[in-house]
Design an enzyme around this catalytic site. Structure first.
Site, short mmCIF file in Angstrom:
data_model
loop_
_atom_site.label_atom_id
_atom_site.label_comp_id
_atom_site.label_asym_id
_atom_site.label_seq_id
_atom_site.Cartn_x
_atom_site.Cartn_y
_atom_site.Cartn_z
N PRO A 220 1.29 -1.21 0.30
CA PRO A 220 0.12 0.03 -0.40
C PRO A 220 0.91 1.27 -0.03
O PRO A 220 0.06 2.19 0.61
CB PRO A 220 -1.28 0.00 0.89
N CYS A 221 1.86 1.11 -0.27
CA CYS A 221 2.75 2.65 -0.41
C CYS A 221 2.09 3.40 -1.19
O CYS A 221 2.67 4.80 -0.87
CB CYS A 221 4.90 2.19 -0.77
N LYS A 222 2.30 3.25 -2.00
CA LYS A 222 1.88 3.92 -2.36
C LYS A 222 0.31 4.21 -2.80
O LYS A 222 -0.69 4.65 -3.93
CB LYS A 222 2.33 4.29 -4.37
#
Length: 270
Positions: A220-222
């Site tokens: 989910p980093c982006k």
């Protein structure tokens, strides 16, 4: 990845698991400013998804993994028996997607009105009554049981959506089954059902934070960055994405990473 790297990763993931229980919990909405959601907004979005698509179910998971900032009976969402009829390589490069931003790691999204909710399951997904960016290969053979209505001629997936306290975003986990409906897919096989750019960069296999089984996920980093781009795009078109509509938009842009796993359709907003 070497054996030592796998051990190091496992230790780090275990530390994150414990930290999730005591992490600082956001309470003020910044959704329109940065695309992030609070735990309360995660629950509101999940409730709306459930009302539009009752195949999704709220689940609790293991007692020892309960997160105090989420309702006990709404720790994560689950959908079982999602069809996957062909490999991702069969549809990539179709020209139906466009970049949200410049850059090699950027997400792509369907070229359509994302303010219209996506009903997160096809009609053939089976209803359920159930309760850091490296390719990490695990054996799925001891994972949970297969979905009850797996098709005889195509792969199926169980999908879960958790709340990630580190990124203030949902995180999608996927567990796949072969055409016989009971044999778990290996990580390599699951990556066959992901777009190449995501399978090699944003997809990983980790222990599920609530179920304690190795599960493939899209990191989910982006997610927040992508959501903010979509919020701005809709605003320019005179439309607004509300926090409670998060999953309808989320399931559209995450679908580009898993183009043949039939996770999303479209339903008109009421």
């Amino acid at each position: 990845m070497s054996f030592i790297d796998k051990i190091d990763r496992a230790i780090r993931e275990k530390g994150k698991k414990e930290a999730r229980k005591t992490a600082t919990v956001p309470t003020k909405s910044t959704f329109l400013q940065d695309g992030k959601v609070t735990p309360a907004e995660f629950v509101q979005a999940g409730d709306l998804l459930r009302s539009k698509c009752p195949q999704w179910h709220w689940c609790t998971g293991k007692e020892e993994n309960i997160l105090p900032y989420l309702p006990r009976d709404k720790q994560f969402l689950e959908l079982k028996g999602v069809p996957c009829r062909k490999r991702a390589s069969a549809v990539t490069g179709s020209g139906l997607e466009k970049k949200l931003d410049e850059g090699e790691d950027d997400w792509v999204a369907p070229d359509e009105d994302v303010s219209k909710p996506a009903e997160a399951a096809s009609s053939s997904a089976a209803p359920s009554s159930s309760s850091d960016d490296e390719d990490d290969m695990f054996d799925f053979s001891d994972s949970s049981s297969a979905p009850s209505s797996a098709g005889p001629s195509f792969r199926t997936y169980d999908a879960t959506i958790t709340y990630d306290i580190y990124y203030y975003s949902p995180r999608l986990y996927l567990k796949g089954y072969a055409e016989d409906g009971s044999t778990p897919l290996t990580p390599e096989q699951i990556f066959e059902d992901m777009a190449t750019e995501h399978a090699n960069k944003t997809a990983t296999v980790d222990e599920h934070p609530h179920l304690d089984v190795p599960t493939a996920s899209i990191h989910p980093c982006k997610h927040a960055q992508t959501m903010k781009s979509l919020i701005d795009r809709e605003k320019e078109a005179g439309r607004q994405i509300k926090p409670e509509q998060y999953f309808f938009t989320f399931l559209k842009f995450v679908q580009t990473a898993i183009p043949t796993i039939e996770l999303s359709g479209t339903v008109e907003a009421e």
